[in-house]
Design a protein around this motif. Structure first.
Motif, short mmCIF file in Angstrom:
data_model
loop_
_atom_site.label_atom_id
_atom_site.label_comp_id
_atom_site.label_asym_id
_atom_site.label_seq_id
_atom_site.Cartn_x
_atom_site.Cartn_y
_atom_site.Cartn_z
N GLU A 14 1.03 -1.27 0.15
CA GLU A 14 -0.22 0.10 0.21
C GLU A 14 0.78 1.39 0.04
OE1 GLU A 14 -3.26 -0.09 3.31
OE2 GLU A 14 -3.59 -1.70 2.64
N ILE A 15 2.12 1.45 0.79
CA ILE A 15 2.92 2.09 1.09
C ILE A 15 3.21 2.53 -0.47
CG2 ILE A 15 4.90 3.00 1.89
CD1 ILE A 15 4.68 2.38 4.09
N LEU A 16 3.98 1.79 -1.19
CA LEU A 16 4.81 1.56 -2.91
C LEU A 16 3.60 1.39 -3.69
CD1 LEU A 16 7.26 -1.35 -2.37
CD2 LEU A 16 7.47 1.26 -2.14
N GLN A 17 2.18 1.26 -3.35
CA GLN A 17 1.09 2.14 -4.51
C GLN A 17 1.31 3.73 -4.61
OE1 GLN A 17 -2.57 0.94 -4.04
NE2 GLN A 17 -2.92 0.26 -6.57
N GLU A 18 0.74 4.37 -3.05
CA GLU A 18 0.68 5.48 -2.96
C GLU A 18 2.53 6.06 -3.42
OE1 GLU A 18 1.51 7.99 1.23
OE2 GLU A 18 0.25 6.04 1.17
N THR A 19 4.05 5.98 -2.88
CA THR A 19 4.84 6.49 -2.87
C THR A 19 5.34 6.44 -4.29
OG1 THR A 19 5.82 5.15 -2.08
CG2 THR A 19 4.75 6.98 -0.92
N GLY A 20 5.23 5.37 -4.92
CA GLY A 20 6.07 4.85 -6.28
C GLY A 20 7.36 3.67 -6.03
N LYS A 21 8.12 4.62 -4.35
CA LYS A 21 9.04 3.78 -4.65
C LYS A 21 9.43 4.08 -3.07
CE LYS A 21 12.26 6.80 -6.44
NZ LYS A 21 14.02 6.72 -7.31
N ALA A 22 10.23 3.10 -1.72
CA ALA A 22 10.43 3.39 -0.52
C ALA A 22 11.99 3.04 -0.28
CB ALA A 22 9.40 3.44 -0.07
N THR A 23 12.10 3.05 0.64
CA THR A 23 13.58 3.11 1.32
C THR A 23 12.95 2.33 2.15
OG1 THR A 23 14.14 5.04 2.93
CG2 THR A 23 15.22 5.10 0.27
N VAL A 24 14.36 0.99 2.83
CA VAL A 24 14.47 0.43 3.66
C VAL A 24 13.67 1.06 5.54
CG1 VAL A 24 15.19 -1.44 5.34
CG2 VAL A 24 14.69 -1.06 2.45
N SER A 25 14.75 1.95 5.69
CA SER A 25 14.12 2.91 6.27
C SER A 25 13.09 3.96 6.92
CB SER A 25 15.39 4.00 6.59
OG SER A 25 15.40 5.53 5.95
N GLU A 26 12.58 4.31 5.50
CA GLU A 26 10.50 4.66 5.52
C GLU A 26 10.14 3.46 5.62
OE1 GLU A 26 12.27 8.36 1.99
OE2 GLU A 26 11.97 6.36 1.48
#
Length: 258
Positions: A14-26
């Motif tokens: 859901e986070i990746l769908q919202e943001t496109g990509k994300a770091t491990v820490s995020e």
């Protein structure tokens, strides 16, 4: 019951769908778990083919211009879809004959109907299999071609079968919902079957979680005003819910008073 790992995987997607990509820490910060746990989760999800890892993070393995694969859709908004399934089942009477769409939301509806005394015409092999243990559901299978990976049934044989029968209800899912374009699908063959199903049922009940709102797929199925009821979840914003209620015959918000 959804496990902690399943909830994390759902949260990551859901986070990746919202943001496109994300770091491990995020991802770790937002989900409240360690980076080591997130790295293990990302490795499992990459093995499932639903995301791609890069140094320090991950992104979804598909773009925003086409239908995400079933393993992704199955994990996104899983709890909301379960509630939608229960609400849709409450709108079905014992003895009804039902056409039931495939996809992750259709699977949630099937799981809620598995012990009911109804006749179900499934438009997917996944949905048919969901009733394998049922001793009360009368399952009738249409013909047609099976779409690889998705396992939905489509083609002239499926459409001819539907048009040769009459059903009490069609439980329809959709890839996108918008006030202007109505209900839409990414796949043209699936959309053709859905259009045929709309035409052979006394009433249409649409089961769509809030993530589908304001999305437009490739092919239009029908307008917002066509379904007798649109069942969605409580995550739908008030700004989207109010105009939807004005245009639709009825909107039912699963898991909250209406």
């Amino acid at each position: 019951m959804t496990s902690a790992k399943q909830r994390r995987h759902q949260g990551v997607l859901e986070i990746l769908q919202e943001t496109g990509k994300a770091t491990v820490s995020e991802l770790g910060l937002r989900l409240g778990v360690t980076e080591m746990t997130i790295r293990r989760d990302l490795e499992m999800l990459e093995n499932d083919g639903v995301l791609q890892r890069f140094h320090g993070g991950a992104k979804l393995a598909f773009g925003s211009s086409y239908e995400p694969p079933f393993p992704v859709r199955e994990k996104i908004n899983a709890d909301q879809k379960r509630l939608i399934g229960l609400q849709v089942a409450a709108l079905i009477d014992d003895g009804d004959t039902i056409i039931l769409d495939g996809g992750s939301t259709g699977l949630a509806v099937a799981e809620a109907l598995v012990d009911r005394e109804v006749t179900v015409c499934p438009l997917s092999l996944r949905i048919a299999w969901a009733f394998a243990r049922s001793t009360s559901v009368n399952l009738i299978m249409p013909g047609g071609s099976v779409r690889p990976a998705e396992l939905s049934l489509s083609g002239a044989d499926t459409i001819d079968y539907l048009r040769g029968h009459h059903f009490d209800a069609y439980v329809m899912t959709a890839s996108g919902v918008s006030l202007e374009q109505g209900f839409t699908e990414w796949n043209a063959d699936d959309a053709a079957v859905k259009k045929a199903a709309v035409g052979v049922a006394d009433r249409v009940i649409t089961a769509v979680d809030s993530s589908k709102m304001n999305r437009v797929g490739f092919v239009r199925i029908c307008g917002i005003e066509v379904p007798a009821a649109i069942v969605t979840d409580a995550a739908l914003s008030a700004e989207d819910l109010a105009p939807l209620r004005r245009q639709a015959q009825e909107v039912v918000v699963a898991g909250s008073p209406n």
